[in-house]
Write a protein that holds these residues in place. Structure first.
Motif, PDB file in Angstrom:
ATOM      1  N   ARG A   1       0.851  -1.224   0.123  1.00 31.25           N
ATOM      2  CA  ARG A   1       0.231   0.098   0.057  1.00 31.25           C
ATOM      3  C   ARG A   1       0.790   1.369  -0.158  1.00 31.25           C
ATOM      4  O   ARG A   1       0.317   2.468   0.050  1.00 31.25           O
ATOM      5  CB  ARG A   1      -0.884   0.151   1.427  1.00 31.25           C
TER       6      ARG A   1
ATOM      7  N   PRO B   1       0.280   3.139  -3.651  1.00 27.88           N
ATOM      8  CA  PRO B   1      -1.023   3.865  -3.661  1.00 27.88           C
ATOM      9  C   PRO B   1      -0.988   4.998  -2.746  1.00 27.88           C
ATOM     10  O   PRO B   1      -1.826   6.112  -2.770  1.00 27.88           O
ATOM     11  CB  PRO B   1      -2.016   2.994  -2.956  1.00 27.88           C
TER      12      PRO B   1
ATOM     13  N   SER C   1      -1.982   9.080  -3.524  1.00 29.65           N
ATOM     14  CA  SER C   1      -3.179   9.769  -2.977  1.00 29.65           C
ATOM     15  C   SER C   1      -2.872  10.269  -1.720  1.00 29.65           C
ATOM     16  O   SER C   1      -3.956  10.907  -1.212  1.00 29.65           O
ATOM     17  CB  SER C   1      -4.225   8.650  -2.452  1.00 29.65           C
TER      18      SER C   1
ATOM     19  N   LYS D   1      -4.886  13.786  -1.061  1.00 28.84           N
ATOM     20  CA  LYS D   1      -6.140  13.329  -0.665  1.00 28.84           C
ATOM     21  C   LYS D   1      -6.113  12.912   0.846  1.00 28.84           C
ATOM     22  O   LYS D   1      -7.390  13.092   1.402  1.00 28.84           O
ATOM     23  CB  LYS D   1      -6.871  12.600  -1.738  1.00 28.84           C
TER      24      LYS D   1
ATOM     25  N   PHE E   1      -7.632   3.342   4.808  1.00 31.30           N
ATOM     26  CA  PHE E   1      -7.051   3.352   3.315  1.00 31.30           C
ATOM     27  C   PHE E   1      -5.609   2.006   3.350  1.00 31.30           C
ATOM     28  O   PHE E   1      -6.083   1.493   2.417  1.00 31.30           O
ATOM     29  CB  PHE E   1      -6.396   4.405   3.256  1.00 31.30           C
TER      30      PHE E   1
ATOM     31  N   PHE F   1      -9.651  -0.051   1.114  1.00 28.97           N
ATOM     32  CA  PHE F   1     -10.705   0.808   0.942  1.00 28.97           C
ATOM     33  C   PHE F   1     -10.431   1.908   0.098  1.00 28.97           C
ATOM     34  O   PHE F   1      -9.368   2.652   0.198  1.00 28.97           O
ATOM     35  CB  PHE F   1     -11.466   1.336   2.265  1.00 28.97           C
ATOM     36  N   ASP F   2     -11.435   2.395  -0.779  1.00 29.88           N
ATOM     37  CA  ASP F   2     -11.018   3.384  -1.605  1.00 29.88           C
ATOM     38  C   ASP F   2     -11.155   5.031  -0.802  1.00 29.88           C
ATOM     39  O   ASP F   2     -11.645   4.715   0.493  1.00 29.88           O
ATOM     40  CB  ASP F   2     -12.491   3.806  -2.469  1.00 29.88           C
ATOM     41  N   ILE F   3     -10.509   5.671  -1.172  1.00 29.35           N
ATOM     42  CA  ILE F   3      -9.870   7.083  -0.369  1.00 29.35           C
ATOM     43  C   ILE F   3     -11.470   7.778  -0.148  1.00 29.35           C
ATOM     44  O   ILE F   3     -11.586   8.192   0.963  1.00 29.35           O
ATOM     45  CB  ILE F   3      -9.040   8.130  -1.160  1.00 29.35           C
ATOM     46  N   ASP F   4     -12.459   7.629  -1.189  1.00 31.76           N
ATOM     47  CA  ASP F   4     -13.674   8.454  -0.706  1.00 31.76           C
ATOM     48  C   ASP F   4     -14.515   7.722   0.038  1.00 31.76           C
ATOM     49  O   ASP F   4     -15.294   8.470   0.930  1.00 31.76           O
ATOM     50  CB  ASP F   4     -14.531   8.564  -2.205  1.00 31.76           C
ATOM     51  N   ASP F   5     -14.622   6.078   0.284  1.00 31.83           N
ATOM     52  CA  ASP F   5     -15.260   5.675   1.268  1.00 31.83           C
ATOM     53  C   ASP F   5     -14.556   5.621   2.592  1.00 31.83           C
ATOM     54  O   ASP F   5     -15.469   5.713   3.404  1.00 31.83           O
ATOM     55  CB  ASP F   5     -15.262   3.985   0.726  1.00 31.83           C
TER      56      ASP F   5
ATOM     57  N   ARG G   1     -19.248  -1.476   2.697  1.00 31.88           N
ATOM     58  CA  ARG G   1     -18.136  -1.635   1.480  1.00 31.88           C
ATOM     59  C   ARG G   1     -17.293  -2.920   2.049  1.00 31.88           C
ATOM     60  O   ARG G   1     -16.886  -2.847   3.182  1.00 31.88           O
ATOM     61  CB  ARG G   1     -17.194  -0.311   1.568  1.00 31.88           C
TER      62      ARG G   1
ATOM     63  N   VAL H   1     -13.959  -5.410   1.262  1.00 27.27           N
ATOM     64  CA  VAL H   1     -12.603  -5.745   0.675  1.00 27.27           C
ATOM     65  C   VAL H   1     -12.281  -7.117   0.846  1.00 27.27           C
ATOM     66  O   VAL H   1     -12.281  -7.471   2.101  1.00 27.27           O
ATOM     67  CB  VAL H   1     -11.489  -4.727   1.074  1.00 27.27           C
TER      68      VAL H   1
END
Length: 244
Positions: A76, A79, A83, A86, A132, A136-140, A193, A195
């Motif tokens: 990770r 990524p 990101s 954000k 993160f 999980f997605d950054i928006d979630d 959500r 994963v």
């Protein structure tokens, strides 16, 4: 009484004025003592209850800053670098935390500052970064900062049933479905959500919604066909709509 008698013995040498002063002092002491005994206890306790204001985050721990370190798994790191703007922006602007990425120890370090006012800001920030790192997605993961009743639950397939080889692969395939169809259906029906990270399963959502998604995934692990799980999810989704 003993003090009065003693003063009478010394009256011959010191005079009667001292004796009268001692008697008056004893009488005043007894009167004041009687007044305290006659006062209601509730009034004394009620007036003595202190009222303190709530402490801010920067006032806790004797004013010393609090730290939190979140280790980042190797897969990770890339990524996280992509990101990073954000990630640190909501932590700094909304939670007023100090954030840095320690490349040597490969962990994200959070620290409270004098501008931090929310008491749970440090824990929210740690949960956000942890979500993160779990995939999980950054928006979630951003929803953790905005809502108070969101949690992350993690369990493994072997916690439900001991599977090996092809049986384990088929269980993972049943959870994911073709092109992720089953997983998306569970997420939309339970408003969570999910994963899938090898044999580990991470669920993000409220307490009740996590239970709904977990029950569906457990049924798939135990061998239930997706069609039967869909039917149960439709029933649960209908109940949730009626409730709200």
């Amino acid at each position: 009484m003993t003090r009065v008698k003693a003063s009478k013995k010394n009256d011959k040498t010191t005079g009667g004025n001292d004796d009268a002063n001692v008697v008056d002092a004893v009488d005043n002491y007894n009167e004041s003592e009687g007044e305290v005994e006659e006062m209601p206890v509730d009034e004394i306790i009620g007036d003595a209850i202190p009222k303190f204001r709530a402490l801010a985050a920067n006032e806790m721990n004797n004013g010393k800053p609090q730290y939190r370190k979140i280790p980042i798994p190797p897969h990770r790191l890339t990524p996280l670098k992509k990101s990073w703007p954000k990630i640190y922006e909501p932590l700094v602007t909304h939670l007023n935390l100090q954030v840095r990425m320690n490349t040597k120890s490969k962990c994200v370090e959070l620290k409270t500052s004098k501008h931090t006012t929310e008491t749970g800001a440090l824990q929210k920030g740690a949960d956000f970064v942890t979500a993160f790192t779990l995939g999980f997605d950054i928006d979630d993961a951003m929803a953790i900062l905005r809502l108070d009743d969101l949690y992350i639950e993690t369990f493994e397939i072997k916690d439900v049933k001991t599977l090996h080889g092809d049986h384990l692969s088929r269980a993972i395939g049943r959870i994911a479905g073709k092109d992720g169809k089953v997983k998306f259906t569970i997420e939309n029906a339970s408003k969570t959500r999910v994963v899938l990270a090898d044999t580990k399963i991470h669920i993000l959502g409220s307490f009740q919604n996590i239970k709904i998604a977990r029950d569906a995934i457990v049924s798939l692990i135990l061998g239930s066909p997706p069609g039967k799980v869909y039917a149960s999810l439709r029933t649960v989704a209908a109940r949730m709509k009626e409730r709200f």
